[in-house]
Design a protein around this motif. Structure first.
Motif, PDB file in Angstrom:
ATOM      1  N   GLU A  26      -4.823   8.815   8.959  1.00 48.85           N
ATOM      2  CA  GLU A  26      -5.931   7.920   8.802  1.00 48.85           C
ATOM      3  C   GLU A  26      -5.816   6.642   9.794  1.00 48.85           C
ATOM      4  O   GLU A  26      -6.713   5.834   9.859  1.00 48.85           O
ATOM      5  CB  GLU A  26      -5.935   7.234   7.550  1.00 48.85           C
ATOM      6  N   GLN A  33      -0.912   1.241   6.183  1.00 49.23           N
ATOM      7  CA  GLN A  33      -1.238   2.059   5.011  1.00 49.23           C
ATOM      8  C   GLN A  33      -0.792   1.358   3.610  1.00 49.23           C
ATOM      9  O   GLN A  33      -1.321   1.403   2.717  1.00 49.23           O
ATOM     10  CB  GLN A  33      -0.527   3.312   5.174  1.00 49.23           C
ATOM     11  N   GLU A  35      -0.226  -1.800   2.981  1.00 56.96           N
ATOM     12  CA  GLU A  35      -1.232  -2.724   2.801  1.00 56.96           C
ATOM     13  C   GLU A  35      -2.610  -2.408   2.113  1.00 56.96           C
ATOM     14  O   GLU A  35      -3.128  -2.964   1.057  1.00 56.96           O
ATOM     15  CB  GLU A  35      -1.551  -3.856   3.882  1.00 56.96           C
ATOM     16  N   PHE A  36      -3.080  -1.314   2.662  1.00 53.68           N
ATOM     17  CA  PHE A  36      -4.367  -0.737   2.305  1.00 53.68           C
ATOM     18  C   PHE A  36      -4.133  -0.192   0.876  1.00 53.68           C
ATOM     19  O   PHE A  36      -4.914  -0.566   0.047  1.00 53.68           O
ATOM     20  CB  PHE A  36      -4.734   0.306   3.193  1.00 53.68           C
ATOM     21  N   LEU A  37      -3.066   0.693   0.557  1.00 53.64           N
ATOM     22  CA  LEU A  37      -2.893   1.044  -0.859  1.00 53.64           C
ATOM     23  C   LEU A  37      -2.753   0.272  -1.876  1.00 53.64           C
ATOM     24  O   LEU A  37      -3.238   0.153  -2.942  1.00 53.64           O
ATOM     25  CB  LEU A  37      -1.685   2.106  -0.700  1.00 53.64           C
ATOM     26  N   ARG A  39      -3.910  -3.150  -1.588  1.00 59.93           N
ATOM     27  CA  ARG A  39      -5.025  -3.804  -1.999  1.00 59.93           C
ATOM     28  C   ARG A  39      -6.042  -2.983  -2.888  1.00 59.93           C
ATOM     29  O   ARG A  39      -6.760  -3.514  -3.480  1.00 59.93           O
ATOM     30  CB  ARG A  39      -5.788  -4.181  -0.750  1.00 59.93           C
ATOM     31  N   ARG A  40      -6.074  -1.683  -2.546  1.00 62.93           N
ATOM     32  CA  ARG A  40      -6.922  -0.832  -3.355  1.00 62.93           C
ATOM     33  C   ARG A  40      -6.305  -0.878  -4.989  1.00 62.93           C
ATOM     34  O   ARG A  40      -7.087  -0.940  -5.755  1.00 62.93           O
ATOM     35  CB  ARG A  40      -6.837   0.660  -2.979  1.00 62.93           C
ATOM     36  N   ALA A  41      -5.010  -0.614  -5.053  1.00 57.18           N
ATOM     37  CA  ALA A  41      -4.404  -0.942  -6.432  1.00 57.18           C
ATOM     38  C   ALA A  41      -4.756  -2.103  -7.117  1.00 57.18           C
ATOM     39  O   ALA A  41      -5.053  -2.151  -8.323  1.00 57.18           O
ATOM     40  CB  ALA A  41      -2.992  -0.553  -6.227  1.00 57.18           C
ATOM     41  N   THR A  43      -7.337  -4.186  -6.465  1.00 51.65           N
ATOM     42  CA  THR A  43      -8.820  -4.155  -6.764  1.00 51.65           C
ATOM     43  C   THR A  43      -9.096  -3.268  -8.042  1.00 51.65           C
ATOM     44  O   THR A  43      -9.806  -3.527  -8.989  1.00 51.65           O
ATOM     45  CB  THR A  43      -9.791  -3.746  -5.394  1.00 51.65           C
ATOM     46  N   GLU A  44      -8.591  -2.219  -8.125  1.00 54.56           N
ATOM     47  CA  GLU A  44      -8.960  -1.271  -9.119  1.00 54.56           C
ATOM     48  C   GLU A  44      -8.113  -1.687 -10.417  1.00 54.56           C
ATOM     49  O   GLU A  44      -8.828  -1.357 -11.584  1.00 54.56           O
ATOM     50  CB  GLU A  44      -8.186   0.332  -9.099  1.00 54.56           C
ATOM     51  N   MET A  48      -6.847  -8.469  -7.901  1.00 60.69           N
ATOM     52  CA  MET A  48      -7.070  -8.999  -6.443  1.00 60.69           C
ATOM     53  C   MET A  48      -7.704 -10.335  -6.402  1.00 60.69           C
ATOM     54  O   MET A  48      -8.787 -10.555  -6.818  1.00 60.69           O
ATOM     55  CB  MET A  48      -8.254  -8.080  -5.579  1.00 60.69           C
ATOM     56  N   LYS A  54      -9.700 -10.733   4.281  1.00 56.75           N
ATOM     57  CA  LYS A  54     -10.074  -9.341   4.268  1.00 56.75           C
ATOM     58  C   LYS A  54      -8.920  -8.695   5.148  1.00 56.75           C
ATOM     59  O   LYS A  54      -8.739  -9.373   6.088  1.00 56.75           O
ATOM     60  CB  LYS A  54     -11.540  -9.426   5.014  1.00 56.75           C
TER      61      LYS A  54
END
Length: 73
Positions: A26, A33, A35-37, A39-41, A43-44, A48, A54
């Motif tokens: 990616e 990666q 941090e991306f994961l 943040r996604r967790a 948020t879901e 968050m 951002k």
């Protein structure tokens, strides 16, 4: 921008290798990666914080005062 927190993270070598490969696929660093994961967790899960900054776009930061990429970039 607030100073970023530093964290020592111990991972199983196989998990690290899989994460590093995924990050490379990616075009992210392994750190980005993770941090991306995270943040996604967050948020879901509805956890968050609204005041979290951002995530930075991939690539080099823009030069001061420049908003548009120059041709050929």
């Amino acid at each position: 921008m607030a100073e970023r927190k530093k964290l020592l993270l111990r991972l199983d070598p196989a998990v690290h290798d899989a994460l590093a490969k995924w990050a490379g696929d990616e075009l992210r660093s392994t750190n980005a990666q993770i941090e991306f994961l995270l943040r996604r967790a967050l948020t879901e899960a509805g956890r968050m914080p609204g005041h979290a900054e951002k995530i930075r776009r991939p690539g080099r930061p823009a030069k001061a005062g420049r908003t548009e990429p120059e041709p050929g970039e």
